[in-house]
Write an enzyme that holds these catalytic residues in place. Structure first.
Site, PDB file in Angstrom:
ATOM      1  N   GLY A   1       1.031  -1.031   0.238  1.00 47.76           N
ATOM      2  CA  GLY A   1       0.493  -0.101  -0.015  1.00 47.76           C
ATOM      3  C   GLY A   1       0.442   1.397   0.313  1.00 47.76           C
ATOM      4  O   GLY A   1       2.092   1.385   0.917  1.00 47.76           O
TER       5      GLY A   1
ATOM      6  N   ARG B   1      -2.319   8.410   3.190  1.00 49.48           N
ATOM      7  CA  ARG B   1      -2.445  10.061   3.841  1.00 49.48           C
ATOM      8  C   ARG B   1      -1.533  10.044   4.749  1.00 49.48           C
ATOM      9  O   ARG B   1      -1.149  11.052   5.613  1.00 49.48           O
ATOM     10  CB  ARG B   1      -4.140   8.627   4.428  1.00 49.48           C
ATOM     11  CG  ARG B   1      -4.796   9.401   4.318  1.00 49.48           C
ATOM     12  CD  ARG B   1      -6.037   8.441   5.255  1.00 49.48           C
ATOM     13  NE  ARG B   1      -6.102   6.966   4.729  1.00 49.48           N
ATOM     14  CZ  ARG B   1      -6.667   6.154   5.712  1.00 49.48           C
ATOM     15  NH1 ARG B   1      -7.937   6.242   6.330  1.00 49.48           N
ATOM     16  NH2 ARG B   1      -6.474   4.707   5.059  1.00 49.48           N
TER      17      ARG B   1
ATOM     18  N   GLY C   1      -5.805  -4.905  -4.323  1.00 45.32           N
ATOM     19  CA  GLY C   1      -7.173  -5.128  -3.268  1.00 45.32           C
ATOM     20  C   GLY C   1      -5.747  -6.660  -2.633  1.00 45.32           C
ATOM     21  O   GLY C   1      -5.080  -6.449  -3.195  1.00 45.32           O
TER      22      GLY C   1
ATOM     23  N   GLY D   1       2.025  -4.811   7.372  1.00 47.94           N
ATOM     24  CA  GLY D   1       3.399  -4.436   7.787  1.00 47.94           C
ATOM     25  C   GLY D   1       2.706  -3.102   8.333  1.00 47.94           C
ATOM     26  O   GLY D   1       3.560  -2.182   9.285  1.00 47.94           O
ATOM     27  N   ASP D   2       1.654  -2.619   8.027  1.00 47.44           N
ATOM     28  CA  ASP D   2       0.326  -1.601   8.929  1.00 47.44           C
ATOM     29  C   ASP D   2      -0.029  -1.642  10.922  1.00 47.44           C
ATOM     30  O   ASP D   2      -0.286  -0.888  11.190  1.00 47.44           O
ATOM     31  CB  ASP D   2       0.411   0.253   8.343  1.00 47.44           C
ATOM     32  CG  ASP D   2      -0.700  -0.960   7.686  1.00 47.44           C
ATOM     33  OD1 ASP D   2      -1.041  -1.946   7.727  1.00 47.44           O
ATOM     34  OD2 ASP D   2      -1.530   0.040   7.070  1.00 47.44           O
TER      35      ASP D   2
ATOM     36  N   GLY E   1     -14.210  -3.481   8.430  1.00 49.05           N
ATOM     37  CA  GLY E   1     -15.167  -4.244   8.003  1.00 49.05           C
ATOM     38  C   GLY E   1     -15.767  -4.552   9.261  1.00 49.05           C
ATOM     39  O   GLY E   1     -14.710  -4.996  10.107  1.00 49.05           O
TER      40      GLY E   1
ATOM     41  N   ASN F   1     -12.637  -6.294  11.373  1.00 56.29           N
ATOM     42  CA  ASN F   1     -11.734  -7.651  11.307  1.00 56.29           C
ATOM     43  C   ASN F   1     -10.677  -6.650  11.451  1.00 56.29           C
ATOM     44  O   ASN F   1     -10.791  -5.254  11.002  1.00 56.29           O
ATOM     45  CB  ASN F   1     -12.056  -7.477   9.995  1.00 56.29           C
ATOM     46  CG  ASN F   1     -11.517  -8.700   9.373  1.00 56.29           C
ATOM     47  OD1 ASN F   1     -10.179  -8.785   9.716  1.00 56.29           O
ATOM     48  ND2 ASN F   1     -10.660  -8.159   7.466  1.00 56.29           N
TER      49      ASN F   1
ATOM     50  N   ARG G   1      26.377  10.438  23.624  1.00 50.84           N
ATOM     51  CA  ARG G   1      26.926  10.307  22.182  1.00 50.84           C
ATOM     52  C   ARG G   1      27.256   9.109  21.692  1.00 50.84           C
ATOM     53  O   ARG G   1      27.793   8.450  22.514  1.00 50.84           O
ATOM     54  CB  ARG G   1      26.798  11.973  20.913  1.00 50.84           C
ATOM     55  CG  ARG G   1      25.893  12.988  21.473  1.00 50.84           C
ATOM     56  CD  ARG G   1      26.205  13.973  20.849  1.00 50.84           C
ATOM     57  NE  ARG G   1      26.734  13.917  19.201  1.00 50.84           N
ATOM     58  CZ  ARG G   1      27.802  13.943  18.511  1.00 50.84           C
ATOM     59  NH1 ARG G   1      28.565  14.802  19.193  1.00 50.84           N
ATOM     60  NH2 ARG G   1      27.989  14.249  17.400  1.00 50.84           N
TER      61      ARG G   1
ATOM     62  N   ALA H   1      44.157  25.378  35.145  1.00 56.29           N
ATOM     63  CA  ALA H   1      42.483  25.644  34.906  1.00 56.29           C
ATOM     64  C   ALA H   1      43.269  27.228  33.859  1.00 56.29           C
ATOM     65  O   ALA H   1      44.302  27.855  33.609  1.00 56.29           O
ATOM     66  CB  ALA H   1      41.992  26.236  35.979  1.00 56.29           C
TER      67      ALA H   1
HETATM   68  C1  UD1 Z   1      -8.778  -3.802   5.068  1.00 61.40           C
HETATM   69  C2  UD1 Z   1      -9.604  -5.147   5.505  1.00 61.40           C
HETATM   70  C3  UD1 Z   1     -10.345  -5.021   6.577  1.00 61.40           C
HETATM   71  C4  UD1 Z   1      -9.830  -4.658   7.715  1.00 61.40           C
HETATM   72  C5  UD1 Z   1      -8.851  -3.528   7.482  1.00 61.40           C
HETATM   73  C6  UD1 Z   1      -8.055  -2.895   8.930  1.00 61.40           C
HETATM   74  C7  UD1 Z   1      -9.848  -5.946   3.247  1.00 61.40           C
HETATM   75  C8  UD1 Z   1     -10.755  -6.023   2.320  1.00 61.40           C
HETATM   76  N1  UD1 Z   1     -10.575  -4.748   4.063  1.00 61.40           N
HETATM   77  O1  UD1 Z   1      -8.920  -2.585   4.618  1.00 61.40           O
HETATM   78  O2  UD1 Z   1     -11.512  -5.064   6.808  1.00 61.40           O
HETATM   79  O3  UD1 Z   1     -10.708  -4.136   8.789  1.00 61.40           O
HETATM   80  O4  UD1 Z   1      -8.140  -3.576   6.651  1.00 61.40           O
HETATM   81  O5  UD1 Z   1      -6.885  -2.343   9.075  1.00 61.40           O
HETATM   82  O6  UD1 Z   1      -9.007  -6.731   3.793  1.00 61.40           O
HETATM   83  N2  UD1 Z   1      -2.257  -3.903   0.492  1.00 61.40           N
HETATM   84  C9  UD1 Z   1      -1.125  -4.161  -0.195  1.00 61.40           C
HETATM   85  N3  UD1 Z   1      -1.709  -4.381  -1.317  1.00 61.40           N
HETATM   86  C10 UD1 Z   1      -3.221  -4.549  -1.803  1.00 61.40           C
HETATM   87  C11 UD1 Z   1      -4.340  -3.549  -0.953  1.00 61.40           C
HETATM   88  C12 UD1 Z   1      -3.530  -3.718  -0.447  1.00 61.40           C
HETATM   89  O7  UD1 Z   1      -0.237  -4.836   0.173  1.00 61.40           O
HETATM   90  O8  UD1 Z   1      -3.941  -4.071  -2.917  1.00 61.40           O
HETATM   91  C13 UD1 Z   1      -1.906  -3.928   1.819  1.00 61.40           C
HETATM   92  C14 UD1 Z   1      -1.500  -2.729   2.971  1.00 61.40           C
HETATM   93  O9  UD1 Z   1      -0.502  -1.809   2.431  1.00 61.40           O
HETATM   94  C15 UD1 Z   1      -2.106  -2.555   3.998  1.00 61.40           C
HETATM   95  C16 UD1 Z   1      -2.802  -3.840   4.357  1.00 61.40           C
HETATM   96  O10 UD1 Z   1      -2.938  -4.230   2.778  1.00 61.40           O
HETATM   97  O11 UD1 Z   1      -0.982  -2.905   4.791  1.00 61.40           O
HETATM   98  C17 UD1 Z   1      -4.786  -3.150   4.273  1.00 61.40           C
HETATM   99  O12 UD1 Z   1      -4.479  -2.603   3.138  1.00 61.40           O
HETATM  100  P1  UD1 Z   1      -5.363  -1.340   3.507  1.00 61.40           P
HETATM  101  O13 UD1 Z   1      -5.880  -0.548   1.781  1.00 61.40           O
HETATM  102  O14 UD1 Z   1      -5.346  -0.580   4.117  1.00 61.40           O
HETATM  103  O15 UD1 Z   1      -7.273  -2.081   4.299  1.00 61.40           O
HETATM  104  P2  UD1 Z   1      -8.078  -1.084   4.430  1.00 61.40           P
HETATM  105  O16 UD1 Z   1      -9.230  -0.606   3.595  1.00 61.40           O
HETATM  106  O17 UD1 Z   1      -7.544  -0.427   5.598  1.00 61.40           O
HETATM  107 CA    CA Z   2      -5.755   0.045   6.006  1.00 60.68          CA
END
Ligand code: UD1
Ligand code: CA
Length: 444
Positions: free
Chosen positions: A16, A20, A81, A105-106, A144, A174, A320, A410
């Site tokens: 991702g 933001r 997705g 990762g996040d 979700g 979720n 340091r 000194a």
């Molecule tokens: C996702 C879940 C949601 C959940 C939420 C929790 C899905 C469809 N939805 O939504 O149910 O409540 O997480 O935070 O799974 N990513 C990729 N490739 C992509 C899309 C996403 O690697 O094509 C990674 C992002 O970097 C991130 C994670 O997947 O680490 C979640 O993606 P994000 O777009 O944040 O999902 P949400 O819409 O928050």
């Molecule tokens: Ca997210």
């Protein structure tokens, strides 16, 4: 093979963009406790001893690739997705048939204990094709929503954007983390469609596919404070606070006194021994190791240092990198120490700079004294022996060596080595001109 000894593979999603965050740095490289988020989750993943950890990244994320090395990465070409992201990792998994755990990762602060509970719940389910980790956040917006059957198994997950007003009232959501059967996973992911508000391939649709195969999905609840993710800088700061809170408790639990815990900041690798006392507003940068019975007084900033038993640092000290402070040494207020070895029982109590230096055992580095380590081009070393007295406000122009037992008067400015036990006075002699001051200062 029985279910409980199943092999484990872990996929960490990190493709991702993190729009933001408004950053040129990939989101997962933003730091918590001085370490990139991805390193936190990677360490937790490693603690589960899986046979493989694959991180899914997007193109041009070589810095993330380096951060997870030597573990492999898989590239997701377009962010279509979460299901598509998992699919990108399938080639790396080969014909893996055990459990596949998906982490984000996040979502860096999930604990090993929570993941073990998830895996155990999954492995206990008689007919589970997957198990999701749920949570109850103070505000469910954006997540979700999870709907359960009477027996606690998953009915469905409805993404915020696809939910109606009633569905949005549900508080159980979720976390995104889930474990699933590796068997047939590729084929099942291929069956997921992108018929939803975001036109994305959602991993949360996997339970529906499993249903078609007569498999159920388990639900287990975890703690929101470790399962929440980072989408913005404000959330990054929240997770930092959470991490610091956890670390303070852990440190106090290990026998360290924190006089004002909420004002002390640690880094992921900070090590502190028993009966050490830490005053208010102390900050530990990376790579600090402090032994037992040390006192760190208020407003000190310490990084890259080893501080041995009985030493006392601060208040207002700055230590340091590449510094070792031996037993019972004392570094006082407004003293900066860098790349230095401070001998046993040595003292630098007030207002000084000790850089690229050795200060021998029991030596005294007087108030306002400094090492002159930099000539504008290169750094040079100052070596001070044992039992040396460096008088107040002296300047030691490096490279320079001062023998054991020497006494520097000194105000001396030294540019030559000093022999053992020598008394050196290197300052202009005082001249006193009687009466000559009169009229030099205009009195109003
Ligand atoms: C996702 C879940 C949601 C959940 C939420 C929790 C899905 C469809 N939805 O939504 O149910 O409540 O997480 O935070 O799974 N990513 C990729 N490739 C992509 C899309 C996403 O690697 O094509 C990674 C992002 O970097 C991130 C994670 O997947 O680490 C979640 O993606 P994000 O777009 O944040 O999902 P949400 O819409 O928050
Ligand atoms: Ca997210």
């Amino acid at each position: 093979m029985t279910k409980s000894v199943k092999d484990l593979a872990i996929i960490i999603l990190a493709a991702g963009k993190g729009t933001r965050m408004k950053s040129s740095l990939p989101k997962v490289l933003h730091k918590i406790a001085g370490e990139p988020m991805i390193r936190h989750i990677l360490k937790t993943a490693e603690s589960l001893k899986p046979s493989k950890i694959v991180t899914v990244i997007s193109e041009n994320m070589d810095d993330v690739k380096q951060a997870v090395a030597p573990h492999p990465t898989a590239i997701q070409k377009q962010q279509k997705g979460t299901a598509d992201a998992v699919k990108s990792a399938m080639a790396e998994l080969g014909d893996f048939k055990g459990d596949v755990l998906v982490l984000y990762g996040d979502v860096p602060l999930v604990t090993k204990e929570t993941l073990v509970a998830l895996l155990e719940h999954h492995r206990m389910g008689k007919n589970f094709g997957a198990t999701v980790l749920a949570m109850v956040p103070p505000n469910p917006t954006g997540y979700g929503r999870i709907f359960q059957n009477a027996d606690g198994t998953l009915k469905e997950i409805i993404e915020e954007k696809d939910a109606n007003d009633d569905e949005r009232l549900v508080r159980l959501v979720n976390s995104g983390l889930m474990v699933m059967e590796g068997d047939n996973l590729s084929e099942r992911l291929d069956r997921i469609k992108n018929k939803n508000a975001q036109k994305e391939f959602y991993l949360v649709d996997l339970p529906n596919i499993l249903k078609e195969d007569d498999l159920e999905t388990g639900v287990i609840r975890g703690d929101y404070y470790e399962l929440r993710g980072v989408n913005s800088r404000a959330q990054l700061a929240e997770l930092e606070m959470s991490w610091q809170h956890r670390k303070r408790l852990e440190i106090m639990n290990d026998g360290v006194t924190l006089l004002d815990p909420n004002t002390v900041y640690f880094t992921a690798d900070t090590k502190i021994g028993r009966d050490t006392i830490i005053g208010p507003s102390v900050i530990f940068g990376p790579n600090v190791e402090i032994e037992d019975n040390v006192e760190i007084r208020a407003f000190s900033h310490i990084e890259g240092a080893k501080i041995k038993s009985g030493a006392c640092i601060g208040p207002f000290a700055r230590i340091r990198p590449d510094t070792v402070i031996e037993q019972d040494a004392r570094i006082g207020n407004f003293v900066e120490v860098k790349n230095a070895h401070i001998g046993e029982g040595a003292k630098a109590n007030h207002l000084g700079y000790i850089g690229d230096a050795e200060l021998g055992a029991q030596s005294n580095f007087g108030c306002g004294a400094i090492t002159v380590n930099y000539d504008g081009q290169k750094k040079s070393k100052t070596i001070i022996g044992d039992n040396v007295m460096i008088g107040s406000n002296s300047s030691l122009i490096a490279p320079i060596e001062i023998g054991n037992g020497a006494y520097i008067a000194a105000g001396s400015t030294l540019s030559k080595n000093v022999e053992q036990d020598a008394l050196v006075i290197a300052r202009a002699e005082t001249k006193s001109l009687a009466g000559k001051a009169k009229g030099r200062l205009k009195l109003k």
